[in-house]
Design a protein around this motif. Structure first.
Motif, mmCIF file in Angstrom:
data_model
loop_
_atom_site.group_PDB
_atom_site.id
_atom_site.type_symbol
_atom_site.label_atom_id
_atom_site.label_comp_id
_atom_site.label_asym_id
_atom_site.label_seq_id
_atom_site.Cartn_x
_atom_site.Cartn_y
_atom_site.Cartn_z
ATOM 1 N N HIS A 153 0.829 -1.206 0.000
ATOM 2 C CA HIS A 153 0.000 0.000 0.000
ATOM 3 C C HIS A 153 0.862 1.254 0.000
ATOM 4 N N THR A 154 1.936 1.232 0.793
ATOM 5 C CA THR A 154 2.836 2.380 0.826
ATOM 6 C C THR A 154 3.450 2.616 -0.545
ATOM 7 N N ALA A 155 3.840 1.510 -1.212
ATOM 8 C CA ALA A 155 4.436 1.637 -2.540
ATOM 9 C C ALA A 155 3.441 2.204 -3.545
ATOM 10 N N VAL A 156 2.204 1.719 -3.528
ATOM 11 C CA VAL A 156 1.182 2.225 -4.448
ATOM 12 C C VAL A 156 0.929 3.708 -4.175
ATOM 13 N N ASP A 157 0.824 4.055 -2.904
ATOM 14 C CA ASP A 157 0.584 5.461 -2.558
ATOM 15 C C ASP A 157 1.736 6.343 -3.021
ATOM 16 N N ARG A 161 -0.055 8.008 -5.944
ATOM 17 C CA ARG A 161 -0.910 8.962 -5.239
ATOM 18 C C ARG A 161 -0.116 10.112 -4.617
ATOM 19 N N ALA A 162 1.137 10.240 -4.994
ATOM 20 C CA ALA A 162 1.987 11.365 -4.575
ATOM 21 C C ALA A 162 2.130 11.478 -3.064
ATOM 22 N N PHE A 170 7.621 11.156 -4.791
ATOM 23 C CA PHE A 170 7.995 10.630 -6.103
ATOM 24 C C PHE A 170 7.935 11.736 -7.150
ATOM 25 N N GLY A 171 8.993 11.845 -7.952
ATOM 26 C CA GLY A 171 9.055 12.895 -8.964
ATOM 27 C C GLY A 171 8.274 12.599 -10.218
ATOM 28 N N GLY A 172 7.628 11.449 -10.280
ATOM 29 C CA GLY A 172 6.846 11.086 -11.454
ATOM 30 C C GLY A 172 7.642 10.235 -12.419
ATOM 31 N N PHE A 173 6.933 9.483 -13.246
ATOM 32 C CA PHE A 173 7.585 8.692 -14.283
ATOM 33 C C PHE A 173 8.113 9.653 -15.345
ATOM 34 N N VAL A 174 9.330 9.396 -15.808
ATOM 35 C CA VAL A 174 10.050 10.372 -16.624
ATOM 36 C C VAL A 174 9.516 10.376 -18.051
ATOM 37 N N GLY A 175 9.084 11.529 -18.511
ATOM 38 C CA GLY A 175 8.579 11.672 -19.872
ATOM 39 C C GLY A 175 9.695 11.764 -20.898
ATOM 40 N N TYR A 331 -6.860 -1.870 -5.007
ATOM 41 C CA TYR A 331 -6.205 -0.716 -4.392
ATOM 42 C C TYR A 331 -5.516 0.184 -5.420
ATOM 43 N N LEU A 332 -5.176 -0.379 -6.572
ATOM 44 C CA LEU A 332 -4.507 0.418 -7.597
ATOM 45 C C LEU A 332 -5.455 1.490 -8.150
ATOM 46 N N PRO A 333 -4.941 2.672 -8.411
ATOM 47 C CA PRO A 333 -5.785 3.698 -9.023
ATOM 48 C C PRO A 333 -6.106 3.339 -10.477
#
Length: 573
Positions: A153-157, A161-162, A170-175, A331-333
């Motif tokens: 859950h912590t990893a998914v968040d 879920r920032a 998390f800085g986001g997946f790199v575009g 639990y996944l968005p």
């Protein structure tokens, strides 16, 4: 050989590689001479005690200034170092050192099981060897913070879920717009990185020549081929720097030591009916430089950073509570990538894929079953992601006829050879996972396809799901490569272009040293295993099984891959 047909396939493969793809940056680093700053950190694992010590090594070796802006982490090279706990502390004092390049979309963590097994077998015979599992430079973009928390859950968040973990967001997946530096990250820099790392870690060329065994898995065999044929000082008449003279031998794991993708037809769907777009090296490079062509391979289904992260998250669940009922799917968005991946992997037919009903959320699954469904050869329809970790249990199953029907003739090796299955009863029983060593037991239901073919048998199940879960969830360097450089594939596909051909300075280097070839019996070369290589063939193995197979197999014998590697490491030069 039909040259025009081969050339057409090459360009179609390049086209498909393009069509498959949809950190804070530092200033450009100076030309790569590097200060050689080095760290080595012990790795803690729940792996059963085997007398093997693991650490993660990072060495600062900056890219040339011409690569442009990039994350600071990308100016270092990393590897997992496995050695005998009773062996010498210094790598130079080891009896042999195996250095392994990963396959396509693969990171250093994928070698965990085979590395441990190889070192342990050698130690049992009184020899102290090391196994270095390399990370390619592009793995620098991955953030393991959420996985390192140890909680699903912590990893998914964290990733979706920032939410903060240890004060970090998390800085986001790199575009792709932030991957301009990867436009130049092809085969030339990849083999240069391996050379520079070896020279830094083992400065004595004579020692490298006598102790280092160079090899890899899947695409890693091709990278090793280019390494063996390379010249690193710009003067082909001086041979101490030649790739072949950095190695005492070569090893290939479900691949061959070559400079061609021909033996890896299941690792990318390169045999298609796409039109020949006729792109040459210069046009491809211009496309990468400008961003017209994506710099990293990805696709909306599974093969992108957002969804590949799910493999490690699923591994966390299997490590912590394998038999507990999973809530990960719920639990996944929601999102396009995750929804498309769930439908692709958990649809029994095209109609189910299109409607999304029943979906994975409609089934009761244990945490182990979720991971098995993502990685097992009787479930996931992508050959290069397949391992043989057991089978579904606890309820009725049915044929998974999407994206390919069971028993049909496939034009490529993309989907693998095994029949695919899927749970058949939504809102019903709790589907459990029968581990590899319980397939064929007296209580095994013996599930069969609609045509009467058994989905599997004990001889085709070789990997312990718990070991696979540990490799996915516990390694500080990822099992996968989330940002695979497009240029690394297009360079090799354009091998006849002058710009790539010039890299093969010493072509006899490919056969200058002894070679061990270990092939998966049901892997990418199944049905066309080259006898002239005198390979060790691991019967029933899939492509990933040569890395992940359990120490003891269902026939009571030890797994053969690490045995072959440890024996090869004993062979005098």
């Amino acid at each position: 050989m039909n040259t025009s047909r081969s050339r057409g396939r090459t360009w179609r493969g390049a086209a498909l590689a393009v069509l498959l793809t949809t950190g804070a940056l530092t200033a450009a680093a100076p030309d790569a001479q590097g200060d050689g700053a080095r760290t080595e950190t012990p790795v803690t694992s729940t792996h059963p005690a085997d007398g093997v010590t693991e650490s993660v090594v990072r060495v600062k070796l900056p890219l040339p200034r011409s690569f442009g802006d990039r994350p600071a982490a990308c100016d270092q090279l990393s590897y997992l170092r496995y050695r005998s706990a009773d062996g010498p502390a210094a790598s130079a004092d080891a009896d042999r050192i195996l250095v392994a390049q990963p396959g396509i979309l693969e990171g250093a963590g994928a070698f965990d099981s085979v590395a441990r097994g190889t070192v342990a077998k050698a130690a049992a015979q009184g020899r102290h060897i090391e196994f270095w599992a390399l990370d390619r430079r592009s793995n620098c973009l991955e953030d393991r913070t959420g996985i390192a928390s140890g909680d699903q859950h912590t990893a998914v968040d964290y990733y979706y879920r920032a939410k903060q973990v240890d004060g970090r967001v998390f800085g986001g997946f790199v575009g792709d717009n932030r991957l301009g530096w990867m436009a130049k990250l092809g085969i030339e820099q990849t083999v240069r990185d391996e050379y520079d790392l070896l020279v830094h870690e083992l400065p004595d060329q004579g020692l490298r020549r006598n102790k280092v065994l160079c090899g890899g898995h899947s695409l890693g065999g091709v990278v090793t081929g280019y390494f063996a044929a390379a010249d690193f000082d710009g003067d082909p008449t001086t041979l101490a720097d030649a790739g072949q003279n950095q190695c005492a031998g070569y090893f290939a794991l479900d691949t061959t030591i070559s400079t061609s993708l021909a033996d890896l037809s299941g690792s990318l769907p390169d045999d298609t009916d796409l039109p020949d777009i006729g792109l040459g090296y210069a046009a491809v490079q211009a496309g990468l430089d400008t961003g017209v062509l994506p710099r990293s391979l990805s696709a909306p289904v599974l093969l992108n950073p957002e969804t590949m992260t799910l493999l490690a998250i699923a591994g966390l669940g299997a490590v912590r509570d394998a038999d507990g009922e999973a809530d990960l799917p719920a639990y996944l968005p929601s999102g396009i990538n995750i929804e498309a991946t769930n439908r692709f992997l958990f649809s029994k037919d095209a109609a189910t894929f299109l409607t999304g009903s029943p979906g994975v959320k409609d089934f009761r699954l244990t945490n182990a079953t979720v991971l098995g469904a993502l990685m097992d050869d009787n479930s996931v329809p992508l050959a290069f992601l397949q391992s043989s970790v057991g089978f579904f249990d606890g309820g009725p199953v049915t044929d998974k006829s999407f994206p390919a029907a069971n028993g049909g003739t496939q034009p490529t090796r993309l989907f693998g050879v095994g029949y695919k299955a899927i749970p058949a009863q939504p809102h019903g029983p709790l589907y459990t996972w029968r581990d590899y060593d319980r397939v064929g037991d007296a209580d095994d239901p013996g599930y069969r396809s609609a045509d009467g073919t058994p989905f599997t048998d004990a001889g085709k199940e070789v990997t312990d799901l718990q070991e696979l879960a540990r490799s996915l969830a516990e390694q500080p360097l990822d099992f996968t490569e989330q940002y695979f450089p497009t240029k690394l594939v297009t360079d090799i596909q354009l091998a006849t272009s002058p710009q790539v051909r010039k890299l093969v300075v010493h072509p006899t280097g490919l056969t200058a040293n002894p070679t061990l070839t270990v092939l998966a019996g049901d892997g990418l070369l199944a049905g066309r295993i080259p006898a002239d290589l005198h390979p060790v063939v691991a019967a029933g193995y899939q492509h990933l099984d040569v890395l992940t197979a359990a120490p003891e197999q269902n026939n009571g014998l030890p797994e053969p891959v690490s045995g072959a590697l440890s024996s090869f490491a004993r062979t005098p030069r």
